[in-house]
Design a protein around this motif. Structure first.
Motif, PDB file in Angstrom:
ATOM      1  N   HIS A  82      12.783  14.450   1.842  1.00 17.86           N
ATOM      2  CA  HIS A  82      12.660  14.802   1.094  1.00 17.86           C
ATOM      3  C   HIS A  82      13.495  14.120   0.048  1.00 17.86           C
ATOM      4  CE1 HIS A  82      11.229  18.642   1.737  1.00 17.86           C
ATOM      5  NE2 HIS A  82      12.271  19.142   2.779  1.00 17.86           N
ATOM      6  N   ILE A  83      12.368  12.963   0.247  1.00 17.42           N
ATOM      7  CA  ILE A  83      13.092  11.702  -0.778  1.00 17.42           C
ATOM      8  C   ILE A  83      12.112  11.708  -1.729  1.00 17.42           C
ATOM      9  CG2 ILE A  83      13.444   9.525  -1.078  1.00 17.42           C
ATOM     10  CD1 ILE A  83      14.377   9.602   2.124  1.00 17.42           C
ATOM     11  N   SER A  84      12.549  11.723  -3.269  1.00 18.82           N
ATOM     12  CA  SER A  84      11.832  11.206  -3.822  1.00 18.82           C
ATOM     13  C   SER A  84      12.096   9.174  -4.077  1.00 18.82           C
ATOM     14  CB  SER A  84      12.559  11.738  -5.645  1.00 18.82           C
ATOM     15  OG  SER A  84      11.976  11.645  -6.663  1.00 18.82           O
ATOM     16  N   ALA A 136       0.482  -1.157  -0.303  1.00 19.90           N
ATOM     17  CA  ALA A 136      -0.324   0.232   0.116  1.00 19.90           C
ATOM     18  C   ALA A 136       1.042   1.421   0.024  1.00 19.90           C
ATOM     19  CB  ALA A 136      -0.467  -0.035   0.965  1.00 19.90           C
ATOM     20  N   TRP A 137       2.204   1.063   0.257  1.00 17.00           N
ATOM     21  CA  TRP A 137       2.843   2.158   0.420  1.00 17.00           C
ATOM     22  C   TRP A 137       3.086   2.940  -1.160  1.00 17.00           C
ATOM     23  CZ3 TRP A 137       7.952   4.221  -0.836  1.00 17.00           C
ATOM     24  CH2 TRP A 137       8.745   2.794  -1.275  1.00 17.00           C
ATOM     25  N   GLY A 138       2.612   2.921  -1.843  1.00 15.64           N
ATOM     26  CA  GLY A 138       3.552   3.180  -3.237  1.00 15.64           C
ATOM     27  C   GLY A 138       1.987   4.569  -3.736  1.00 15.64           C
ATOM     28  N   GLU A 139       1.036   3.925  -2.856  1.00 19.42           N
ATOM     29  CA  GLU A 139      -0.361   4.445  -3.037  1.00 19.42           C
ATOM     30  C   GLU A 139      -0.542   6.113  -3.350  1.00 19.42           C
ATOM     31  OE1 GLU A 139      -2.756   0.656  -2.240  1.00 19.42           O
ATOM     32  OE2 GLU A 139      -3.344   2.678  -1.119  1.00 19.42           O
ATOM     33  N   LEU A 157       5.026   6.468   7.879  1.00 21.03           N
ATOM     34  CA  LEU A 157       6.724   6.124   6.820  1.00 21.03           C
ATOM     35  C   LEU A 157       6.452   7.154   5.216  1.00 21.03           C
ATOM     36  CD1 LEU A 157       8.443   4.995   5.808  1.00 21.03           C
ATOM     37  CD2 LEU A 157       7.051   3.186   4.696  1.00 21.03           C
ATOM     38  N   VAL A 158       4.977   7.644   5.223  1.00 24.30           N
ATOM     39  CA  VAL A 158       5.160   8.427   3.519  1.00 24.30           C
ATOM     40  C   VAL A 158       5.249   9.670   4.125  1.00 24.30           C
ATOM     41  CG1 VAL A 158       3.780   8.957   1.740  1.00 24.30           C
ATOM     42  CG2 VAL A 158       3.296   6.425   2.202  1.00 24.30           C
ATOM     43  N   LYS A 159       4.583   9.857   5.810  1.00 24.01           N
ATOM     44  CA  LYS A 159       4.914  11.565   5.401  1.00 24.01           C
ATOM     45  C   LYS A 159       6.346  11.754   5.926  1.00 24.01           C
ATOM     46  CE  LYS A 159       0.555  12.217   7.739  1.00 24.01           C
ATOM     47  NZ  LYS A 159      -0.024  13.184   7.184  1.00 24.01           N
ATOM     48  N   GLY A 189      -6.297  -0.407   9.715  1.00 22.68           N
ATOM     49  CA  GLY A 189      -6.137   1.430  10.046  1.00 22.68           C
ATOM     50  C   GLY A 189      -5.762   2.407   9.904  1.00 22.68           C
ATOM     51  N   GLY A 190      -4.147   2.223   9.362  1.00 20.82           N
ATOM     52  CA  GLY A 190      -3.000   2.806   9.368  1.00 20.82           C
ATOM     53  C   GLY A 190      -2.551   2.713   7.532  1.00 20.82           C
ATOM     54  N   GLN A 191      -4.025   2.379   7.215  1.00 17.95           N
ATOM     55  CA  GLN A 191      -2.957   2.212   5.779  1.00 17.95           C
ATOM     56  C   GLN A 191      -3.743   3.482   5.177  1.00 17.95           C
ATOM     57  OE1 GLN A 191      -0.931  -0.408   4.636  1.00 17.95           O
ATOM     58  NE2 GLN A 191      -2.049  -1.712   3.962  1.00 17.95           N
ATOM     59  N   PRO A 192      -2.920   4.059   3.359  1.00 16.88           N
ATOM     60  CA  PRO A 192      -3.648   5.044   3.285  1.00 16.88           C
ATOM     61  C   PRO A 192      -4.762   4.872   2.715  1.00 16.88           C
ATOM     62  CG  PRO A 192      -1.713   4.030   1.947  1.00 16.88           C
ATOM     63  CD  PRO A 192      -2.226   3.275   3.053  1.00 16.88           C
ATOM     64  N   ILE A 193      -5.303   6.391   3.190  1.00 14.61           N
ATOM     65  CA  ILE A 193      -6.715   6.165   2.682  1.00 14.61           C
ATOM     66  C   ILE A 193      -7.305   6.276   1.652  1.00 14.61           C
ATOM     67  CG2 ILE A 193      -8.805   7.746   3.165  1.00 14.61           C
ATOM     68  CD1 ILE A 193      -7.278   7.908   6.060  1.00 14.61           C
ATOM     69  N   HIS A 194      -8.250   5.615   1.004  1.00 15.63           N
ATOM     70  CA  HIS A 194      -8.855   6.123  -0.276  1.00 15.63           C
ATOM     71  C   HIS A 194     -10.177   6.476   0.081  1.00 15.63           C
ATOM     72  CE1 HIS A 194      -4.893   5.723  -2.524  1.00 15.63           C
ATOM     73  NE2 HIS A 194      -4.927   4.245  -1.813  1.00 15.63           N
ATOM     74  N   ASP A 195     -11.055   8.387  -0.028  1.00 13.52           N
ATOM     75  CA  ASP A 195     -12.303   7.305   0.081  1.00 13.52           C
ATOM     76  C   ASP A 195     -13.540   7.074  -0.790  1.00 13.52           C
ATOM     77  OD1 ASP A 195     -13.820   8.769   1.850  1.00 13.52           O
ATOM     78  OD2 ASP A 195     -14.737  10.542   0.881  1.00 13.52           O
TER      79      ASP A 195
END
Length: 587
Positions: A393-395, A234-237, A385-387, A513-519
């Motif tokens: 500033h890691i691309s 999920a992190w790449g989403e 993690l994404v934050k 509950g900690g995964q990226p949110i897609h409403d």
């Protein structure tokens, strides 16, 4: 079939289709805030209003079905004016400090307000502020709540815990913890489903990223990180990466670039968990201990909080094995500390998890020899993690596939599928078969425990497996509402199993509950397919074939379920109950 018109377009849909669904099927989006299909269709926000020709009053699209001959306008002047007024009134009771909000850039209210070109609120702002324990893993900011009722409905209808409720009357109507309790007194499982279904930032996890930055900056700390199997799905989403690009190796590389000293894949400790839990199951099963009640898996902390508050008399049937997260921490503070030649106090363990309940789980204490402290020092979610990646500033373009550090480098496909519902059961059965027969089963022998969708069979997958003349009856369930139904059936004697896997979140950790949110989207089962694909293409697919795990037993633990292994890798669930900090019934 029903024939009608939306915005001048002739449409045919099945009978009993809502106007909103019909419009969406035909590429006509209707904005909304409170709507969740099948869960919250109460039209509380009235943002989804549309105009029906021949009717003076606007109607809501989310809970009115399309009827033959209707002529609907979704964006008429009357609709736009009414919708804009509704959103302005909502904003008058909403803390609009978006730049410091955890959902900035991913907020349904922000999106709707921007689309309506609302740049100022013409009404007096009246913001509700209620105190909250900011040390609790789940944070509620009442100043951001828009009273959409989603959190109430998710907790009631899907998870069956009734943590949230409406209180007050008239203009003072609001949402709060049910029964006028504090959140610490409620039976909250910390599943975090209310967070992922909140359309704004009224609910969030406690942000622990600064604690990690502080540890990285501390020359006295050795920062050791682990990444859970479900995170890679999920992190790449949130970073615009395709699933095949968003590998766990790139997460490990990002953590190294941030300053972590050692990086590991939790798949290693998932394999370790299988060795302990699989061995424990075989012992309990063959001894006849499970003739009345099954052994339940113990790797999901949301499930542990649930059983300890709702069914405390069943706690003794839990596997005593710690979760992969806690096993990793215990290994780091003992075996790995000795490998590095440092004291356990110098090691700062960080977990990247798809889960909010893991923040509560890491509060469990570890006592070994001269060390007294935590297995795991800090847990961050996939979102955190994404934050951190963005803060550094890691691309994503510069990340490379990095292997885990030694000596806990190896992982198997069995460990990877831990993140999907049915994965723990399948992995455990692969190794249990080996422990009983001394040979590997066909690798796809236990596929029938996999769930293809949350609503099939009420979230329960049942299967019976035969090993020679032995029959092993299994059940896999995800979602706590479904879990309650299953446990009640077990209690009434309607069903009988030997081994039951429970995951608190629908679809397992991939839907955590900690995964990226897609409403409005549920991606758990799509993410799960990614983990099963990785399993199918893994070099090793049996936990007992993990060479690094075998070496650890050879040089340190001795054997699965042995004296030292039991001391460090298992826990007394009854004794540790109060560490979860929740109210217990009849316990």
């Amino acid at each position: 079939m029903v024939n009608f018109t939306i915005d001048g377009k002739n449409i045919t849909v099945e009978d009993n289709t809502t106007i909103m669904e019909a419009a969406a099927q035909n590429g006509i989006p209707i904005p909304h805030l409170c709507y969740l299909k099948g869960i919250n269709e109460i039209a509380a926000c009235r943002v989804c209003v549309v105009e029906l020709e021949g009717k003076d009053r606007l109607i809501t699209a989310c809970n009115n079905v399309a009827k033959e001959g209707m002529v609907i306008y979704t964006n008429s002047p009357k609709v736009r004016k009414h919708r804009r007024t509704n959103v302005e009134l909502i904003l008058a009771h909403h803390n609009c400090e978006c730049v410091t909000c955890s959902r900035s850039g991913n907020c349904a209210l922000q999106t709707v307000a921007n689309d309506l070109n609302i740049i100022e609120v013409p009404y007096k702002q009246v913001i509700e502020k209620k105190p909250w324990n900011l040390e609790f893993p789940l944070i509620r900011d009442s100043s951001k709540c828009i009273k959409c009722m989603r959190c109430i409905q998710i907790c009631d209808k899907v998870q069956g815990l009734n943590v949230w409720d409406v209180e007050g009357t008239g203009s003072r109507t609001t949402v709060n913890v049910s029964g006028h309790r504090k959140i610490e007194e409620a039976d909250c499982s910390l599943c975090g489903q209310c967070i992922t279904h909140c359309p704004v930032g009224a609910l969030r996890e406690r942000n622990d990223t600064e604690r990690i930055w502080d540890a990285i900056a501390d020359p006295e700390k050795i920062v050791v990180t682990q990444v859970a199997p479900a995170v890679r799905a999920a992190w790449g989403e949130e970073l615009g990466m395709k699933p095949e690009e968003a590998t766990v190796g790139k997460i490990l590389d990002a953590l190294k670039k941030m300053g972590a000293d050692y990086v590991f894949d939790t798949v290693f400790s998932a394999d370790l968990t299988i060795m302990e839990e699989g061995t424990e199951f075989v012992k309990r099963f063959t001894s006849g201990e499970l003739k009345d009640r099954p052994m339940f898996t113990s790797c999901c902390p949301g499930w542990l909080r649930f059983i300890k508050s709702q069914y405390p008399h069943l706690v003794k049937y839990l596997s005593s094995a710690k979760s992969p997260q806690q096993m990793f921490g215990a290994v780091m503070k003992t075996y790995y500390a000795k490998q590095l030649g440092v004291s356990p106090e110098k090691i700062f363990t960080v977990s990247v998890m798809p889960c909010v309940a893991k923040k509560g789980e890491c509060e469990m204490d570890l006592f070994h020899e001269e060390y007294a402290g935590k297995d795991v020092d800090v847990v961050i979610t996939t979102r955190e993690l994404v934050k951190m990646i963005r803060a550094a500033h890691i691309s994503p373009d510069i990340l490379v596939d990095r292997a885990s550090d030694s000596p806990m480098k190896a992982g198997t496909g069995a460990g990877i599928i831990f993140g999907a519902t049915g994965g723990v059961m399948e992995a455990a059965l692969r190794s249990a078969y080996f422990l009983i027969k001394g040979e590997n089963p066909p690798v796809e022998a236990f596929k029938s425990v996999r769930a293809e969708g949350f609503n099939e069979n009420n979230g329960v997958q049942e299967a019976t497996f035969h090993i020679d003349d032995i029959a092993v009856r299994t059940a896999v369930v995800s979602g706590l509402g479904n879990t309650r139904v299953l446990l009640d059936r077990i209690e009434r004697g309607e069903v009988q199993y030997d081994f039951v896997e429970v995951m608190a979140c629908p679809g397992g950790c991939v839907g955590g509950g900690g995964q990226p949110i897609h409403d409005g989207e549920e991606l758990a089962f799509e993410r799960g397919k990614n983990l099963y694909y990785l399993d199918e293409n893994a070099d090793l697919r049996y936990s007992h074939e993990n060479a690094d795990v075998k070496e650890m037993y050879d040089v340190y633990f001795g054997e699965p379920n042995g004296r030292l292994a039991h001391r460090l890798l298992h826990t007394d669930h009854a004794a540790s109950a109060e560490e979860y900090g929740i109210g217990y019934k009849n316990y």
